[in-house]
Design a protein around this motif. Structure first.
Motif, mmCIF file in Angstrom:
data_model
loop_
_atom_site.group_PDB
_atom_site.id
_atom_site.type_symbol
_atom_site.label_atom_id
_atom_site.label_comp_id
_atom_site.label_asym_id
_atom_site.label_seq_id
_atom_site.Cartn_x
_atom_site.Cartn_y
_atom_site.Cartn_z
ATOM 1 N N SER A 129 0.818 -1.214 0.000
ATOM 2 C CA SER A 129 0.000 0.000 0.000
ATOM 3 C C SER A 129 0.854 1.266 0.000
ATOM 4 O O SER A 129 0.586 2.219 -0.740
ATOM 5 N N SER A 130 1.890 1.319 0.834
ATOM 6 C CA SER A 130 2.708 2.534 0.915
ATOM 7 C C SER A 130 3.460 2.797 -0.390
ATOM 8 O O SER A 130 3.526 3.939 -0.872
ATOM 9 N N GLN A 131 4.036 1.746 -1.027
ATOM 10 C CA GLN A 131 4.745 1.921 -2.295
ATOM 11 C C GLN A 131 3.781 2.350 -3.406
ATOM 12 O O GLN A 131 4.107 3.199 -4.243
ATOM 13 N N TYR A 132 2.586 1.778 -3.368
ATOM 14 C CA TYR A 132 1.608 2.111 -4.397
ATOM 15 C C TYR A 132 1.193 3.582 -4.295
ATOM 16 O O TYR A 132 1.141 4.307 -5.300
ATOM 17 N N LEU A 133 0.904 4.049 -3.102
ATOM 18 C CA LEU A 133 0.492 5.442 -2.913
ATOM 19 C C LEU A 133 1.625 6.409 -3.263
ATOM 20 O O LEU A 133 1.390 7.464 -3.874
ATOM 21 N N ALA A 134 2.868 6.068 -2.912
ATOM 22 C CA ALA A 134 4.000 6.943 -3.234
ATOM 23 C C ALA A 134 4.175 7.067 -4.754
ATOM 24 O O ALA A 134 4.391 8.171 -5.286
ATOM 25 N N LEU A 135 4.070 5.949 -5.460
ATOM 26 C CA LEU A 135 4.203 5.990 -6.916
ATOM 27 C C LEU A 135 3.046 6.758 -7.555
ATOM 28 O O LEU A 135 3.228 7.495 -8.530
ATOM 29 N N PHE A 136 1.855 6.579 -7.018
ATOM 30 C CA PHE A 136 0.697 7.271 -7.572
ATOM 31 C C PHE A 136 0.877 8.786 -7.489
ATOM 32 O O PHE A 136 0.629 9.516 -8.458
ATOM 33 N N MET A 191 -9.130 0.156 -4.789
ATOM 34 C CA MET A 191 -10.190 -0.772 -4.390
ATOM 35 C C MET A 191 -9.596 -2.095 -3.912
ATOM 36 O O MET A 191 -10.000 -2.642 -2.879
ATOM 37 N N HIS A 192 -8.607 -2.645 -4.665
ATOM 38 C CA HIS A 192 -8.007 -3.926 -4.280
ATOM 39 C C HIS A 192 -7.279 -3.816 -2.945
ATOM 40 O O HIS A 192 -7.371 -4.719 -2.092
ATOM 41 N N LEU A 193 -6.552 -2.706 -2.757
ATOM 42 C CA LEU A 193 -5.829 -2.534 -1.488
ATOM 43 C C LEU A 193 -6.794 -2.389 -0.307
ATOM 44 O O LEU A 193 -6.509 -2.880 0.799
ATOM 45 N N ALA A 194 -7.914 -1.705 -0.524
ATOM 46 C CA ALA A 194 -8.884 -1.546 0.563
ATOM 47 C C ALA A 194 -9.386 -2.907 1.026
ATOM 48 O O ALA A 194 -9.515 -3.165 2.242
ATOM 49 N N THR A 195 -9.630 -3.812 0.094
ATOM 50 C CA THR A 195 -10.087 -5.162 0.467
ATOM 51 C C THR A 195 -8.977 -5.936 1.159
ATOM 52 O O THR A 195 -9.205 -6.623 2.170
ATOM 53 N N LEU A 196 -7.751 -5.866 0.634
ATOM 54 C CA LEU A 196 -6.637 -6.600 1.233
ATOM 55 C C LEU A 196 -6.341 -6.100 2.645
ATOM 56 O O LEU A 196 -6.089 -6.902 3.562
ATOM 57 N N LEU A 197 -6.358 -4.796 2.843
ATOM 58 C CA LEU A 197 -6.108 -4.251 4.174
ATOM 59 C C LEU A 197 -7.240 -4.619 5.141
ATOM 60 O O LEU A 197 -6.987 -4.905 6.328
ATOM 61 N N ASN A 198 -8.456 -4.615 4.635
ATOM 62 C CA ASN A 198 -9.591 -5.000 5.486
ATOM 63 C C ASN A 198 -9.477 -6.456 5.915
ATOM 64 O O ASN A 198 -9.723 -6.802 7.084
ATOM 65 N N ASP A 199 -9.073 -7.346 4.975
ATOM 66 C CA ASP A 199 -8.981 -8.772 5.291
ATOM 67 C C ASP A 199 -7.813 -9.082 6.225
ATOM 68 O O ASP A 199 -7.828 -10.114 6.907
ATOM 69 N N THR A 200 -6.800 -8.244 6.259
ATOM 70 C CA THR A 200 -5.683 -8.444 7.203
ATOM 71 C C THR A 200 -5.922 -7.688 8.510
ATOM 72 O O THR A 200 -5.006 -7.579 9.330
ATOM 73 N N HIS A 201 -7.140 -7.150 8.684
ATOM 74 C CA HIS A 201 -7.534 -6.416 9.889
ATOM 75 C C HIS A 201 -6.761 -5.111 10.064
ATOM 76 O O HIS A 201 -6.645 -4.603 11.181
ATOM 77 N N ALA A 202 -6.198 -4.592 8.951
ATOM 78 C CA ALA A 202 -5.572 -3.266 9.003
ATOM 79 C C ALA A 202 -6.662 -2.253 8.654
ATOM 80 O O ALA A 202 -6.618 -1.574 7.610
ATOM 81 N N PHE A 203 -7.674 -2.129 9.538
ATOM 82 C CA PHE A 203 -8.863 -1.343 9.245
ATOM 83 C C PHE A 203 -8.553 0.145 9.115
ATOM 84 O O PHE A 203 -9.097 0.828 8.233
ATOM 85 N N ASP A 204 -7.715 0.671 9.984
ATOM 86 C CA ASP A 204 -7.411 2.103 9.938
ATOM 87 C C ASP A 204 -6.743 2.487 8.609
ATOM 88 O O ASP A 204 -7.062 3.522 8.011
ATOM 89 N N LYS A 205 -5.820 1.651 8.162
ATOM 90 C CA LYS A 205 -5.149 1.919 6.879
ATOM 91 C C LYS A 205 -6.148 1.820 5.727
ATOM 92 O O LYS A 205 -6.096 2.609 4.770
ATOM 93 N N ALA A 206 -7.063 0.868 5.807
ATOM 94 C CA ALA A 206 -8.050 0.712 4.751
ATOM 95 C C ALA A 206 -8.965 1.928 4.678
ATOM 96 O O ALA A 206 -9.277 2.446 3.595
ATOM 97 N N ILE A 207 -9.406 2.409 5.836
ATOM 98 C CA ILE A 207 -10.281 3.594 5.865
ATOM 99 C C ILE A 207 -9.542 4.828 5.379
ATOM 100 O O ILE A 207 -10.072 5.634 4.593
ATOM 101 N N ALA A 208 -8.291 4.991 5.796
ATOM 102 C CA ALA A 208 -7.496 6.140 5.346
ATOM 103 C C ALA A 208 -7.293 6.100 3.828
ATOM 104 O O ALA A 208 -7.321 7.137 3.143
ATOM 105 N N LEU A 209 -7.112 4.912 3.300
ATOM 106 C CA LEU A 209 -6.932 4.766 1.853
ATOM 107 C C LEU A 209 -8.197 5.171 1.106
ATOM 108 O O LEU A 209 -8.137 5.873 0.085
ATOM 109 N N CYS A 210 -9.353 4.733 1.609
ATOM 110 C CA CYS A 210 -10.620 5.070 0.958
ATOM 111 C C CYS A 210 -10.881 6.575 1.026
ATOM 112 O O CYS A 210 -11.378 7.181 0.066
ATOM 113 N N LYS A 211 -10.578 7.217 2.154
ATOM 114 C CA LYS A 211 -10.770 8.655 2.278
ATOM 115 C C LYS A 211 -9.856 9.420 1.312
ATOM 116 O O LYS A 211 -10.248 10.452 0.750
#
Length: 269
Positions: free
Chosen positions: A195-202, A217-237
């Motif tokens: 997620s961090s490398q993807y956002l930096a490149l973007f 969208m794919h990262l939001a699902t992957l972060l949600n499934d690994t219980h990294a909920f805060d990162k997933a929400i921050a990504l969506c925002k």
């Protein structure tokens, strides 16, 4: 008895007839051979006579040849009857010859040639397009032995990429493959950690080119499934702030609501 006599006479007649034919043929062959020999001898004799006649015939002198001989005779040097001998005395009179300059002499003058040195303006070469090396924030780890051929090939294309746009597309493809294989824990965690490398490149290349954003969208699902909920929400925002959509009816807003419910459920357990 008469019959026997007749047969004997017939046999004698046939024998005599054949003998006469054989003698006549032999005589004829002998005559033909003699004629052939005589003809060959006659031809040889005629050829020898022709050769002798050709050798004995000499070309008659033509008046043109006589004229050529006369001209050659006139051109030949004639010896003089008496050539006076010249006695060179030992006494040689030395004559001083004064070398004077004439008006016809040409004086060579060396005219100095002035060379104008033209100042050459220094041309600054155009800056070459240099491929950007990935920064520390963009470097990703290679997948482990668990990775399939597709993931390894995508990672190889990421390593060979020379521009940031190419690296961005390669990382997004890595995330997409991990999203497909997210039921396997190795793929799930490997994709979520990108997620961090993807956002930096973007953020590096979004101003230069139009990009696909399925990685959000794919990262939001992957972060949600690994219980990294805060990162997933921050990504969506962040996607909402950029004006992006995930292709669903509710968009990233509905995805945030679902992530928050999953977070609350996990906390209650």
């Amino acid at each position: 008895m008469k019959v026997i006599v007749v047969l004997v006479l017939l046999a004698i007649g046939v024998f005599l007839f054949r003998r006469a034919q054989r003698l006549a043929k032999e005589e004829q062959d002998a005559m033909m051979a003699q004629r052939t020999t005589e003809k060959t001898v006659a031809e040889s004799a005629s050829k020898a006579a022709e050769v002798n006649e050709a050798k004995s015939v000499e070309p008659a002198p033509s008046p043109e040849m006589d004229t050529v001989k006369e001209v050659e005779a006139e051109l030949m040097p004639r010896e003089s009857e008496s050539q006076p001998s010249v006695d060179i005395s030992d006494d040689i009179i030395e004559v001083d010859v004064e070398t004077t300059k004439t008006e016809a002499e040409v004086e060579f003058q060396t005219t100095p040639v002035s060379v104008d040195v033209v100042a050459v303006e220094e041309v600054t070469p155009a800056p070459a397009i240099v491929a950007s090396a990935p920064s520390v924030s963009h470097v990703i780890e290679a997948p482990g032995l668990w990775a399939n051929d597709t993931l390894n090939q995508i990672f190889s294309s990421y390593q060979q990429a020379t521009f940031a746009v190419e690296r961005y597309n390669a990382v997004q493809n890595l995330i997409a493959e991990c999203y497909k294989q997210r039921k396997t824990p190795d793929y799930l965690h490997y994709g979520a950690n990108l997620s961090s490398q993807y956002l930096a490149l973007f953020h590096d290349v979004s101003a230069e080119a139009e990009l696909k954003t399925t990685g959000f969208m794919h990262l939001a699902t992957l972060l949600n499934d690994t219980h990294a909920f805060d990162k997933a929400i921050a990504l969506c925002k962040q996607a909402l702030a950029l004006g992006l959509t995930d292709g669903t009816v509710t968009g990233f807003e509905g995805r945030i609501n679902r992530i928050e419910k999953a977070q609350a459920k996990a906390a209650a357990v």
